[in-house]
Enzyme design. Structure first.
Site, PDB file in Angstrom:
ATOM      1  N   ALA A 139      65.905  -3.074 149.903  1.00 33.95           N
ATOM      2  CA  ALA A 139      67.255  -1.703 149.543  1.00 33.95           C
ATOM      3  C   ALA A 139      66.996  -1.095 149.703  1.00 33.95           C
ATOM      4  O   ALA A 139      65.830  -0.558 148.994  1.00 33.95           O
ATOM      5  CB  ALA A 139      67.759  -2.708 148.665  1.00 33.95           C
TER       6      ALA A 139
ATOM      7  N   GLY B 258      64.937  -6.529 150.052  1.00 32.91           N
ATOM      8  CA  GLY B 258      65.606  -6.684 150.631  1.00 32.91           C
ATOM      9  C   GLY B 258      65.467  -7.216 152.252  1.00 32.91           C
ATOM     10  O   GLY B 258      66.858  -8.879 153.066  1.00 32.91           O
TER      11      GLY B 258
ATOM     12  N   GLU C 162      64.617 -10.547 152.753  1.00 36.04           N
ATOM     13  CA  GLU C 162      66.314 -10.987 152.254  1.00 36.04           C
ATOM     14  C   GLU C 162      66.996 -11.736 153.118  1.00 36.04           C
ATOM     15  O   GLU C 162      67.529 -12.770 153.264  1.00 36.04           O
ATOM     16  CB  GLU C 162      66.865 -10.750 150.677  1.00 36.04           C
TER      17      GLU C 162
ATOM     18  N   GLU D 279      60.350  -6.503 143.969  1.00 31.21           N
ATOM     19  CA  GLU D 279      60.841  -6.564 143.357  1.00 31.21           C
ATOM     20  C   GLU D 279      60.588  -5.855 141.525  1.00 31.21           C
ATOM     21  O   GLU D 279      60.943  -4.888 140.726  1.00 31.21           O
ATOM     22  CB  GLU D 279      62.490  -7.241 143.143  1.00 31.21           C
TER      23      GLU D 279
HETATM   24  N1  DAK Z   1      63.798   2.280 150.341  1.00 32.44           N
HETATM   25  C1  DAK Z   1      64.211   3.670 150.239  1.00 32.44           C
HETATM   26  N2  DAK Z   1      63.686   4.494 151.188  1.00 32.44           N
HETATM   27  C2  DAK Z   1      62.414   3.755 151.762  1.00 32.44           C
HETATM   28  C3  DAK Z   1      62.135   2.656 150.711  1.00 32.44           C
HETATM   29  C4  DAK Z   1      62.953   1.467 150.517  1.00 32.44           C
HETATM   30  N3  DAK Z   1      62.819   0.835 150.238  1.00 32.44           N
HETATM   31  N4  DAK Z   1      61.148   2.161 151.789  1.00 32.44           N
HETATM   32  C5  DAK Z   1      60.383   3.224 152.195  1.00 32.44           C
HETATM   33  N5  DAK Z   1      61.090   3.674 152.415  1.00 32.44           N
HETATM   34  C6  DAK Z   1      60.895   5.476 152.404  1.00 32.44           C
HETATM   35  C7  DAK Z   1      59.537   6.110 151.931  1.00 32.44           C
HETATM   36  O1  DAK Z   1      60.830   5.826 150.549  1.00 32.44           O
HETATM   37  C8  DAK Z   1      59.293   7.407 153.023  1.00 32.44           C
HETATM   38  O2  DAK Z   1      60.103   7.925 152.537  1.00 32.44           O
HETATM   39  P1  DAK Z   1      59.981   9.659 153.099  1.00 32.44           P
HETATM   40  O3  DAK Z   1      58.398   9.431 151.808  1.00 32.44           O
HETATM   41  O4  DAK Z   1      58.818  10.138 154.148  1.00 32.44           O
HETATM   42  O5  DAK Z   1      60.816  10.825 152.522  1.00 32.44           O
HETATM   43  C9  DAK Z   1      59.737   6.355 154.399  1.00 32.44           C
HETATM   44  O6  DAK Z   1      60.447   5.621 153.998  1.00 32.44           O
HETATM   45  C10 DAK Z   1      58.100   6.128 155.085  1.00 32.44           C
HETATM   46  O7  DAK Z   1      57.489   5.552 153.996  1.00 32.44           O
HETATM   47  P2  DAK Z   1      56.155   5.251 153.574  1.00 32.44           P
HETATM   48  O8  DAK Z   1      55.671   6.747 153.910  1.00 32.44           O
HETATM   49  O9  DAK Z   1      56.180   5.014 152.331  1.00 32.44           O
HETATM   50  O10 DAK Z   1      55.174   4.429 154.743  1.00 32.44           O
HETATM   51  P3  DAK Z   1      53.908   3.346 154.038  1.00 32.44           P
HETATM   52  O11 DAK Z   1      53.974   3.012 156.105  1.00 32.44           O
HETATM   53  O12 DAK Z   1      52.902   4.396 153.841  1.00 32.44           O
HETATM   54  O13 DAK Z   1      54.615   2.070 153.632  1.00 32.44           O
HETATM   55  C11 DAK Z   1      55.633  -0.082 152.894  1.00 32.44           C
HETATM   56  C12 DAK Z   1      55.697   1.195 153.628  1.00 32.44           C
HETATM   57  C13 DAK Z   1      56.943  -0.639 153.213  1.00 32.44           C
HETATM   58  C14 DAK Z   1      54.814  -0.714 152.394  1.00 32.44           C
HETATM   59  C15 DAK Z   1      56.114   1.701 151.532  1.00 32.44           C
HETATM   60  O14 DAK Z   1      57.677   1.996 152.216  1.00 32.44           O
HETATM   61  C16 DAK Z   1      57.244   0.852 150.613  1.00 32.44           C
HETATM   62  O15 DAK Z   1      56.080   0.160 149.563  1.00 32.44           O
HETATM   63  N6  DAK Z   1      58.302   0.817 150.466  1.00 32.44           N
HETATM   64  C17 DAK Z   1      59.051   0.131 149.888  1.00 32.44           C
HETATM   65  C18 DAK Z   1      59.277  -1.874 149.900  1.00 32.44           C
HETATM   66  C19 DAK Z   1      59.851  -2.445 148.612  1.00 32.44           C
HETATM   67  O16 DAK Z   1      59.116  -2.165 147.793  1.00 32.44           O
HETATM   68  N7  DAK Z   1      60.819  -2.932 149.266  1.00 32.44           N
HETATM   69  C20 DAK Z   1      61.682  -3.344 148.176  1.00 32.44           C
HETATM   70  C21 DAK Z   1      63.134  -2.169 147.745  1.00 32.44           C
HETATM   71  S1  DAK Z   1      63.544  -3.242 146.322  1.00 32.44           S
HETATM   72  C22 DAK Z   1      70.050  -6.386 143.686  1.00 32.44           C
HETATM   73  C23 DAK Z   1      70.247  -5.576 145.348  1.00 32.44           C
HETATM   74  C24 DAK Z   1      69.401  -5.767 146.182  1.00 32.44           C
HETATM   75  C25 DAK Z   1      67.776  -5.832 146.226  1.00 32.44           C
HETATM   76  C26 DAK Z   1      67.525  -6.149 144.012  1.00 32.44           C
HETATM   77  C27 DAK Z   1      69.495  -6.197 143.654  1.00 32.44           C
HETATM   78  N8  DAK Z   1      71.135  -6.108 142.920  1.00 32.44           N
HETATM   79  C28 DAK Z   1      71.561  -4.849 142.814  1.00 32.44           C
HETATM   80  C29 DAK Z   1      70.952  -7.622 142.531  1.00 32.44           C
HETATM   81  C30 DAK Z   1      66.994  -5.901 146.405  1.00 32.44           C
HETATM   82  C31 DAK Z   1      66.036  -4.868 146.132  1.00 32.44           C
HETATM   83  C32 DAK Z   1      64.697  -4.372 146.916  1.00 32.44           C
HETATM   84  O17 DAK Z   1      64.919  -4.717 148.048  1.00 32.44           O
END
Ligand code: DAK
Length: 259
Positions: free
Chosen positions: A65, A110, A113, A133
């Site tokens: 997300a 997400g 998911e 998360e």
């Molecule tokens: N959201 C927003 N931007 C994201 C992103 C994300 N999930 N993942 C990557 N990006 C963006 C980065 O910020 C970066 O942007 P700039 O700095 O270039 O502006 C760009 O994409 C490229 O990412 P990286 O530079 O980080 O790329 P790398 O190859 O170095 O790393 C990575 C790739 C996938 C390992 C890393 O980007 C990463 O760790 N991303 C976050 C992954 C993550 O934590 N995903 C889970 C998100 S939390 C809920 C509803 C839904 C949810 C929870 C609760 N409720 C409301 C009940 C769901 C939550 C999630 O999904």
């Protein structure tokens, strides 16, 4: 509504949905979720589409997300965002057509998911899966606590959620999170081959198999078997049952009409 982050094309009864939001590794913001919902609705209403493939553009399937959208949400906003994601994913899960996730890269939060709301997951050897998360101070909000536990068992689901560990495609295969791992360059072709195999069968029977498994898994075994018998019976009211069995007995080419 105009599509900006979700693209879909039709090819031989199969729709391929591609999520493409390169600046955020295809992270799901409200706009993308709404576009995804629209694409699912279009597919649901299209009688010429019998199977769906979902994939991501670039190096991510979906990196979760959108964290920048979620960061400043209050409890009410969080619930609203969670409800939107949940209803879109549920729509996909209950779509009366089989859905294959072709996981090309990062499937985190997400994204993992989303893949679990699909019926079948094929992964590129470069794919990575995880529910990070807890490391962000939240719990999974798009069904991750529920679908992961149902797919891989509670012990492994708890390990992945508690540690926020990211696993590779081979590990995902080992624990039963994905059905198959293929070379990146073959991913879409493999997904299409699988879809082709599926659409060569009777569409109503395939649809009913999906419903029977999805609903039956929520029932006790006795109730589920009664439900299965009802569905089995319903097949005999279709033209495709008659033509499928006739083709077998006559050793002729099967030709299903979705009737
Ligand atoms: N959201 C927003 N931007 C994201 C992103 C994300 N999930 N993942 C990557 N990006 C963006 C980065 O910020 C970066 O942007 P700039 O700095 O270039 O502006 C760009 O994409 C490229 O990412 P990286 O530079 O980080 O790329 P790398 O190859 O170095 O790393 C990575 C790739 C996938 C390992 C890393 O980007 C990463 O760790 N991303 C976050 C992954 C993550 O934590 N995903 C889970 C998100 S939390 C809920 C509803 C839904 C949810 C929870 C609760 N409720 C409301 C009940 C769901 C939550 C999630 O999904």
């Amino acid at each position: 509504m105009e599509y900006k982050n979700v693209f879909f094309q039709k090819e031989d009864k199969v729709a391929v949905i591609t999520i493409s939001r390169p600046k955020a590794l295809n992270a799901l913001n409200t706009e993308t979720l709404k576009e995804l919902e629209l694409a699912i609705d279009e597919i649901a209403n299209d009688d010429q589409i019998y199977a769906v493939i979902i994939t991501g553009a670039g190096k991510a399937f979906v990196a979760g997300a959108d964290i920048s959208e979620m960061k400043d949400l209050d409890a009410m906003g969080g619930r609203k965002f969670g409800n939107l994601g949940n209803s879109v994913f549920r729509k996909l899960e209950t779509l009366e057509k089989p859905v294959i996730a072709a996981v090309n890269g990062f499937a985190l939060g997400g994204g993992c998911e989303l893949s679990m709301a699909c019926d079948i997951r094929i992964a590129s050897s470069k794919a990575k899966f995880g529910q990070p998360e807890a490391g962000l101070g939240i719990t999974p909000g798009f069904g991750g606590t529920q679908r992961l536990a149902r797919l891989v068992g509670t012990g492994m689901a708890k390990q992945l959620l508690f540690t926020a560990e990211i696993i590779n495609a081979e590990e995902a295969l080992r624990i039963g999170l994905v059905n198959k791992v293929v070379e990146p360059e073959n991913l879409i072709e493999e997904a299409k081959l699988l879809a082709k195999k599926i659409v060569s069968n009777a569409p109503i029977a395939v649809k009913l198999c999906k419903t029977a498994i999805n609903r039956g898994m929520q029932m006790d075994i006795d109730t589920a078997l009664i439900y299965e018998a009802e569905i089995f019976g319903a097949c005999f009211a279709t033209e495709d049952q008659k033509s499928g069995m006739t083709a077998f007995l006559e050793k002729s080419e099967k030709c299903f009409k979705n009737k």
